[in-house]
Scaffold this motif. Structure first.
Motif, PDB file in Angstrom:
ATOM      1  N   ALA A  57       0.847  -1.189   0.000  1.00 39.60           N
ATOM      2  CA  ALA A  57       0.000   0.000   0.000  1.00 39.60           C
ATOM      3  C   ALA A  57       0.884   1.240   0.000  1.00 39.60           C
ATOM      4  O   ALA A  57       2.030   1.211   0.453  1.00 39.60           O
ATOM      5  CB  ALA A  57      -0.906   0.001   1.231  1.00 39.60           C
ATOM      6  N   PHE A  58       0.330   2.344  -0.498  1.00 40.18           N
ATOM      7  CA  PHE A  58       1.098   3.590  -0.506  1.00 40.18           C
ATOM      8  C   PHE A  58       0.176   4.792  -0.461  1.00 40.18           C
ATOM      9  O   PHE A  58      -1.030   4.687  -0.734  1.00 40.18           O
ATOM     10  CB  PHE A  58       2.032   3.656  -1.717  1.00 40.18           C
ATOM     11  CG  PHE A  58       1.386   3.414  -3.058  1.00 40.18           C
ATOM     12  CD1 PHE A  58       1.024   4.471  -3.879  1.00 40.18           C
ATOM     13  CD2 PHE A  58       1.168   2.124  -3.514  1.00 40.18           C
ATOM     14  CE1 PHE A  58       0.448   4.257  -5.119  1.00 40.18           C
ATOM     15  CE2 PHE A  58       0.586   1.895  -4.759  1.00 40.18           C
ATOM     16  CZ  PHE A  58       0.231   2.972  -5.563  1.00 40.18           C
ATOM     17  N   ILE A  59       0.749   5.934  -0.089  1.00 44.51           N
ATOM     18  CA  ILE A  59      -0.002   7.175   0.066  1.00 44.51           C
ATOM     19  C   ILE A  59       0.761   8.302  -0.608  1.00 44.51           C
ATOM     20  O   ILE A  59       1.993   8.320  -0.620  1.00 44.51           O
ATOM     21  CB  ILE A  59      -0.222   7.505   1.560  1.00 44.51           C
ATOM     22  CG1 ILE A  59      -1.038   8.807   1.717  1.00 44.51           C
ATOM     23  CG2 ILE A  59       1.094   7.616   2.321  1.00 44.51           C
ATOM     24  CD1 ILE A  59      -1.417   9.107   3.173  1.00 44.51           C
ATOM     25  N   GLY A  60       0.020   9.237  -1.187  1.00 44.45           N
ATOM     26  CA  GLY A  60       0.668  10.388  -1.791  1.00 44.45           C
ATOM     27  C   GLY A  60      -0.341  11.325  -2.410  1.00 44.45           C
ATOM     28  O   GLY A  60      -1.555  11.115  -2.312  1.00 44.45           O
ATOM     29  N   MET A  61       0.154  12.350  -3.060  1.00 44.52           N
ATOM     30  CA  MET A  61      -0.707  13.305  -3.749  1.00 44.52           C
ATOM     31  C   MET A  61      -0.886  12.835  -5.183  1.00 44.52           C
ATOM     32  O   MET A  61       0.070  12.419  -5.840  1.00 44.52           O
ATOM     33  CB  MET A  61      -0.085  14.699  -3.728  1.00 44.52           C
ATOM     34  CG  MET A  61      -1.063  15.802  -4.114  1.00 44.52           C
ATOM     35  SD  MET A  61      -2.323  16.094  -2.847  1.00 44.52           S
ATOM     36  CE  MET A  61      -1.342  16.956  -1.600  1.00 44.52           C
ATOM     37  N   GLY A  74       4.874  10.182  -3.230  1.00 44.72           N
ATOM     38  CA  GLY A  74       4.294   9.381  -2.177  1.00 44.72           C
ATOM     39  C   GLY A  74       5.299   8.512  -1.459  1.00 44.72           C
ATOM     40  O   GLY A  74       6.495   8.497  -1.774  1.00 44.72           O
ATOM     41  N   VAL A  75       4.788   7.757  -0.464  1.00 45.42           N
ATOM     42  CA  VAL A  75       5.590   6.840   0.341  1.00 45.42           C
ATOM     43  C   VAL A  75       4.793   5.550   0.495  1.00 45.42           C
ATOM     44  O   VAL A  75       3.569   5.581   0.664  1.00 45.42           O
ATOM     45  CB  VAL A  75       5.937   7.453   1.718  1.00 45.42           C
ATOM     46  CG1 VAL A  75       4.691   7.881   2.489  1.00 45.42           C
ATOM     47  CG2 VAL A  75       6.763   6.479   2.564  1.00 45.42           C
ATOM     48  N   ASN A  76       5.484   4.407   0.434  1.00 50.57           N
ATOM     49  CA  ASN A  76       4.771   3.150   0.611  1.00 50.57           C
ATOM     50  C   ASN A  76       5.018   2.565   1.998  1.00 50.57           C
ATOM     51  O   ASN A  76       5.781   3.113   2.798  1.00 50.57           O
ATOM     52  CB  ASN A  76       5.096   2.152  -0.510  1.00 50.57           C
ATOM     53  CG  ASN A  76       6.503   1.565  -0.425  1.00 50.57           C
ATOM     54  OD1 ASN A  76       7.226   1.723   0.570  1.00 50.57           O
ATOM     55  ND2 ASN A  76       6.919   0.881  -1.483  1.00 50.57           N
ATOM     56  N   GLU A  77       4.362   1.448   2.282  1.00 46.90           N
ATOM     57  CA  GLU A  77       4.414   0.887   3.629  1.00 46.90           C
ATOM     58  C   GLU A  77       5.787   0.343   4.007  1.00 46.90           C
ATOM     59  O   GLU A  77       6.040   0.066   5.181  1.00 46.90           O
ATOM     60  CB  GLU A  77       3.355  -0.193   3.792  1.00 46.90           C
ATOM     61  CG  GLU A  77       3.516  -1.383   2.868  1.00 46.90           C
ATOM     62  CD  GLU A  77       2.427  -2.424   3.100  1.00 46.90           C
ATOM     63  OE1 GLU A  77       2.493  -3.108   4.154  1.00 46.90           O
ATOM     64  OE2 GLU A  77       1.525  -2.542   2.242  1.00 46.90           O
ATOM     65  N   TYR A 293       2.352  11.297   5.844  1.00 47.69           N
ATOM     66  CA  TYR A 293       2.401  12.172   4.667  1.00 47.69           C
ATOM     67  C   TYR A 293       1.920  13.561   5.084  1.00 47.69           C
ATOM     68  O   TYR A 293       0.825  13.711   5.616  1.00 47.69           O
ATOM     69  CB  TYR A 293       1.509  11.612   3.562  1.00 47.69           C
ATOM     70  CG  TYR A 293       1.579  12.394   2.264  1.00 47.69           C
ATOM     71  CD1 TYR A 293       2.562  12.129   1.323  1.00 47.69           C
ATOM     72  CD2 TYR A 293       0.663  13.401   1.984  1.00 47.69           C
ATOM     73  CE1 TYR A 293       2.632  12.835   0.134  1.00 47.69           C
ATOM     74  CE2 TYR A 293       0.722  14.119   0.806  1.00 47.69           C
ATOM     75  CZ  TYR A 293       1.714  13.835  -0.119  1.00 47.69           C
ATOM     76  OH  TYR A 293       1.786  14.549  -1.292  1.00 47.69           O
ATOM     77  N   TYR A 294       2.749  14.561   4.853  1.00 47.52           N
ATOM     78  CA  TYR A 294       2.470  15.935   5.261  1.00 47.52           C
ATOM     79  C   TYR A 294       2.329  16.803   4.008  1.00 47.52           C
ATOM     80  O   TYR A 294       3.017  16.586   3.004  1.00 47.52           O
ATOM     81  CB  TYR A 294       3.623  16.492   6.098  1.00 47.52           C
ATOM     82  CG  TYR A 294       3.978  15.695   7.323  1.00 47.52           C
ATOM     83  CD1 TYR A 294       3.450  16.029   8.568  1.00 47.52           C
ATOM     84  CD2 TYR A 294       4.860  14.611   7.250  1.00 47.52           C
ATOM     85  CE1 TYR A 294       3.785  15.302   9.702  1.00 47.52           C
ATOM     86  CE2 TYR A 294       5.201  13.886   8.377  1.00 47.52           C
ATOM     87  CZ  TYR A 294       4.657  14.230   9.601  1.00 47.52           C
ATOM     88  OH  TYR A 294       4.998  13.515  10.728  1.00 47.52           O
ATOM     89  N   PHE A 295       1.461  17.812   4.069  1.00 45.10           N
ATOM     90  CA  PHE A 295       1.336  18.711   2.928  1.00 45.10           C
ATOM     91  C   PHE A 295       0.728  20.047   3.352  1.00 45.10           C
ATOM     92  O   PHE A 295       0.058  20.148   4.386  1.00 45.10           O
ATOM     93  CB  PHE A 295       0.483  18.080   1.817  1.00 45.10           C
ATOM     94  CG  PHE A 295      -0.978  17.929   2.170  1.00 45.10           C
ATOM     95  CD1 PHE A 295      -1.922  18.855   1.740  1.00 45.10           C
ATOM     96  CD2 PHE A 295      -1.417  16.858   2.938  1.00 45.10           C
ATOM     97  CE1 PHE A 295      -3.266  18.713   2.065  1.00 45.10           C
ATOM     98  CE2 PHE A 295      -2.758  16.707   3.271  1.00 45.10           C
ATOM     99  CZ  PHE A 295      -3.685  17.644   2.826  1.00 45.10           C
TER     100      PHE A 295
END
Length: 336
Positions: A57-61, A74-77, A293-295
């Protein structure tokens, strides 16, 4: 122009962080996206294109307007982080896959890598199996010229550039990237500025006249202040080298937003040939260890944070977070 600047840093408590700015003349319908495990990422926009299952899984814009989620960063687990940045006039794609490889749309590279890789070595191996194709997309209407940077949990950062001679992978980097020309040129250009330091110059005497600096900061004289990719590269590299090393994740995120403030573009100060303004739409940062994740946005400078592990990573659906564009100002007193 599709600008952007990026960097990676390490904290004294062994956290690895990555951050970037997104500079553009338009705002795609973007949001923070969590792609759960085994969601499936496409390689191309072709109607019958199959999806490839992503073990991580991963998270990002990114955007969810196409057949598969397109993540700009993004960054993944597993702690692998990365981003796509514009590579105008230099990026070179192919019309068809090279023998023994599969074709991939350039905008799906970040999503494919974050969904299946752990280290930068994995990234290098994975991209060796693909050919970047000139397939257009419905967001921009063309295949944007891109290059990529990835940082893993160890802090190693690589730069990947599709050039006329093929895909060039830079392994020995300083963890900074902007746009054209190529990374090797930027790294060479740094040598012209090694005399720029935080230290004040020494007073000198000319005849009977003693000359002293006008004030603090004179050691940085000569560092360019414009918004070209080369100038932004130099400023980010200079600030990264001399900014005090952060002790922990929070200090690291704070430092990175300060460093990237040196290249933030306000509306109106950079115009393209059509008179449209390029500006910093958002700035993001992420941590390999916490997977936070920061933005912050152009219209809302408060730093927001989303944790990858706070969600169900085995969900069958994308998890998205819309932008809050309203400026978040903390009022410290109220008129009675």
């Amino acid at each position: 122009m599709f600008g952007c600047s990026s960097l990676s840093i390490n904290t004294t408590d062994k956290k690895t962080l990555f951050a970037r700015t997104m500079d553009f003349t338009m705002e795609p319908d973007s949001k923070v996206v969590i792609v759960p495990r085994k969601y499936g990422i496409r390689l191309l926009e072709e109607k019958n294109e199959v999806t490839i299952s992503n073990p991580y899984a991963f998270i990002g814009m990114g955007s969810t307007d196409l057949a598969s989620p397109v993540l700009y960063d993004g960054v993944n687990e597993k702690g692998l982080m990365g981003a796509m940045l514009y590579y105008a006039t230099f990026a070179t794609y192919s019309d068809k896959p090279k023998e023994g490889t599969r074709g991939i749309n350039p905008i799906y590279v970040v999503s494919q890598v974050l969904g299946s890789c752990v280290t930068v070595d994995d990234v290098v191996e994975k991209l060796g199996a693909f050919t970047l194709l000139t397939e257009a997309n419905n967001i921009l209407g063309f295949a944007p010229p891109l290059h990529y940077t990835f940082t893993d949990a160890t802090g190693e950062t690589i730069v990947i550039e599709p050039d006329r001679t093929g895909i060039t992978i830079h392994r020995q980097t300083i963890g900074v990237m902007t746009n054209s020309p190529g990374y090797e040129w930027h790294q060479t250009n740094l040598r012209a500025y090694i005399g720029v330091t935080p230290h004040p110059p020494q007073d000198i005497t000319m005849g009977n006249l003693k000359l002293t600096p006008f004030g603090q900061g004179a050691g940085g004289l000569g560092l360019p202040g414009d918004f070209t990719p080369s100038a932004r590269f130099l400023r980010v590299a200079y600030w990264k080298k001399y900014t005090e090393q952060a002790k922990n994740e929070t200090e690291g995120v704070t430092a990175m937003f300060h460093i990237l403030s040196s290249v933030n573009i306000p509306k109106g100060v950079v115009l393209n040939k059509e008179g449209k303004t390029d500006y910093t739409i958002y700035t993001s940062a992420m941590c390999a260890q916490s997977k936070n994740y920061y933005f912050k946005l152009y219209d809302n400078s408060r730093i927001s944070a989303i944790s990858l592990f706070a969600e169900d990573l085995d969900s069958h659906d994308l998890i998205t977070f819309e932008w809050d564009r309203k400026q978040d100002i903390k009022q410290l007193n109220v008129k009675s």
